[in-house]
Design a protein around this motif. Structure first.
Motif, short mmCIF file in Angstrom:
data_model
loop_
_atom_site.label_atom_id
_atom_site.label_comp_id
_atom_site.label_asym_id
_atom_site.label_seq_id
_atom_site.Cartn_x
_atom_site.Cartn_y
_atom_site.Cartn_z
N ASN A 190 -7.53 -24.68 44.54
CA ASN A 190 -7.39 -25.54 45.81
C ASN A 190 -6.23 -25.81 46.16
OD1 ASN A 190 -10.41 -28.08 45.53
ND2 ASN A 190 -9.97 -25.92 46.30
N HIS A 206 -2.85 -39.08 43.72
CA HIS A 206 -2.64 -39.24 44.75
C HIS A 206 -3.93 -40.13 45.93
CE1 HIS A 206 -1.91 -40.29 49.66
NE2 HIS A 206 -0.93 -40.97 49.21
N CYS A 207 -4.76 -39.63 46.25
CA CYS A 207 -6.40 -40.30 47.14
C CYS A 207 -7.84 -39.97 45.78
CB CYS A 207 -6.46 -39.26 48.54
SG CYS A 207 -7.32 -37.94 47.74
N LYS A 222 -9.05 -34.12 39.69
CA LYS A 222 -8.42 -35.13 40.65
C LYS A 222 -7.41 -35.36 40.82
CE LYS A 222 -8.76 -39.33 39.07
NZ LYS A 222 -9.38 -40.56 38.27
N CYS A 223 -7.41 -35.17 42.34
CA CYS A 223 -5.64 -35.57 43.22
C CYS A 223 -5.42 -37.27 42.91
CB CYS A 223 -6.40 -35.44 44.60
SG CYS A 223 -4.91 -36.13 45.70
N GLN A 237 -9.59 -37.38 44.87
CA GLN A 237 -10.66 -36.33 45.41
C GLN A 237 -10.97 -35.47 44.09
OE1 GLN A 237 -12.19 -35.93 48.19
NE2 GLN A 237 -12.94 -34.01 47.62
N CYS A 253 -5.17 -31.12 49.25
CA CYS A 253 -6.12 -31.76 49.14
C CYS A 253 -7.25 -32.08 50.22
CB CYS A 253 -5.63 -33.11 48.50
SG CYS A 253 -6.88 -34.41 48.07
N GLU A 254 -8.79 -31.78 50.31
CA GLU A 254 -9.00 -31.72 51.19
C GLU A 254 -9.16 -33.36 52.14
OE1 GLU A 254 -11.21 -29.32 53.09
OE2 GLU A 254 -11.18 -27.91 52.02
N ARG A 255 -8.61 -34.04 50.94
CA ARG A 255 -8.87 -35.83 51.85
C ARG A 255 -7.53 -36.08 52.34
NH1 ARG A 255 -11.27 -40.56 47.73
NH2 ARG A 255 -12.88 -39.30 48.66
N CYS A 256 -6.50 -36.17 51.79
CA CYS A 256 -5.21 -36.76 51.99
C CYS A 256 -4.45 -35.72 52.16
CB CYS A 256 -4.68 -38.02 51.13
SG CYS A 256 -4.55 -36.04 49.08
N LYS A 257 -3.99 -34.71 52.65
CA LYS A 257 -4.03 -33.08 52.99
C LYS A 257 -2.92 -32.63 52.47
CE LYS A 257 -7.30 -32.95 55.59
NZ LYS A 257 -8.53 -31.88 55.48
N TYR A 258 -2.27 -33.49 51.00
CA TYR A 258 -1.75 -33.05 49.89
C TYR A 258 -1.29 -31.51 49.61
CZ TYR A 258 1.34 -37.36 49.91
OH TYR A 258 1.68 -38.83 49.99
#
Length: 356
Positions: free
Chosen positions: A17, A8-9, A5-6, A11, A20-25
């Motif tokens: 990976n 940061h967000c 799990k990210c 996801q 991160c597909e959501r926060c782009k980190y």
């Protein structure tokens, strides 16, 4: 494989990976923590782990080829991560198809290393320990389709993988030719590393006598045993004693095949554990052997019977789901009682070999 799990967000992430597909980190795998974590840029080619202090990291040198997302501490003496330091030879990357095959191979190899780290087994590269270390050669046939071919195998800690195994068509052709119900790149890695750990954990150890009682005497002529296997095939009734037909060829192959299946079971149960899976067939009124709740981390129990009691119902459910999609069984094997004993023996050996 566990879920990631990210931080940061929130996801959910796959092991492979790169961002991160959501926060782009950007994401990096920290082998010391066995975690895939979001990164903040700290300078040219250096990163900090999000919300984890000032420590600096770099990507493994193989990140440039899109084959590795693992991190190396800034200032490390090697540009390679814990997984890539095991590589002795990689394919000729000037050939685009070789690069693509290498990517497939590295995905499988990194998953292998993750599992070995979760098992807490001793794992060093031959560059560190030439005698007891592990290394990989990823090679291509010089003249594809003609002899001599690069043979996938193990010799004294060096595992050779023919990169043709990373091609779906080539691998399916080999599977059919060898009459195998199951053949994957990850399966090859697990089998071959089983040979390596026989050398490390069984040979010249207190386990050798018990191992011979279960798997047979490995001192019988290996080359001749394989010739007989390929010439005559497995003996009638082999499936009462072995996990696969090939396992019946020689005690070393029996060990390696059973070892691979032990790793299949651990990794699949970890995935089920992180998903919180349970199996309770509605058609059965009372909970039976076909019911289970995967509520324990499979790398924790000392008792193998606890793991197999979780595995069998899960396996039945997985195969049923695959058939619903028109595919063959995900796990096309039956585990007879003698193989259960062999798996339990491997579990006990691995448990005792843990490096804290």
């Amino acid at each position: 494989m566990k879920l990631f799990k990210c931080t940061h967000c929130g996801q959910l992430l796959f092991f492979e990976n790169g961002f991160c597909e959501r926060c782009k980190y950007p994401l990096g795998f920290v082998s010391q923590q066995l975690q895939l974590l979001p990164l903040e840029v700290a300078g040219p080619d250096t990163f900090r782990i999000y919300n984890q202090g000032p420590f600096l990291y770099r990507y493994c040198a193989n990140h440039q080829y899109g084959v590795c997302n693992w991190l190396v501490a800034d200032g490390s003496q090697t540009p390679y991560c814990k997984a890539c330091t095991l590589n002795r030879t990689i394919p000729n990357l000037s050939k685009a198809e070789y690069l693509q095959r290498w990517r497939v191979i590295e995905v499988a190899k990194h998953r292998l290393v993750y599992t070995l780290r979760r098992m807490k087994l001793p794992l060093v590269s031959k560059t560190t320990d030439p005698d007891k270390g592990l290394s990989f050669d990823f090679l291509a046939d010089e003249n594809p389709g003609h002899s001599p071919r690069i043979l996938t195998g193990h010799s004294r800690g060096l595992i050779t993988i023919n990169i043709a195994e990373a091609d779906d068509i080539e691998r399916e052709m080999a599977r059919r030719a060898m009459d195998e119900p199951y053949r994957t790149v990850l399966g090859h890695f697990r089998h071959e590393v089983g040979h390596y750990y026989w050398d490390q954990l069984i040979d010249h150890s207190d386990h050798l006598t018990a191992c011979r009682e279960l798997f047979g005497d490995e001192r019988q002529n290996y080359a001749e045993a394989l010739k007989q296997h390929y010439r005559k095939g497995p003996a009638r009734g082999w499936n009462q004693h072995f996990i696969s037909a090939y396992a019946s060829a020689h005690p070393w192959e029996d060990w390696a095949e059973t070892w691979a299946h032990y790793m299949h079971i651990l990794d699949t149960l970890e995935t089920a554990y992180d998903f919180g899976l349970s199996v309770h067939p509605r058609i059965i009124e009372e909970r039976t052997i076909l019911s289970s709740e995967v509520k324990i981390d499979p790398y924790d129990p000392e008792n193998f019977e606890m793991l197999i009691s979780l595995w069998l119902p899960l396996c039945f459910a997985m195969n049923s789901l695959n058939r619903s999609m028109g595919h063959s069984d995900l796990y096309p094997f039956v585990i007879p009682p003698l193989v259960m004993q062999k798996l339990s023996f491997i579990h006990r050996v691995c448990y005792e070999a843990r490096v804290v």
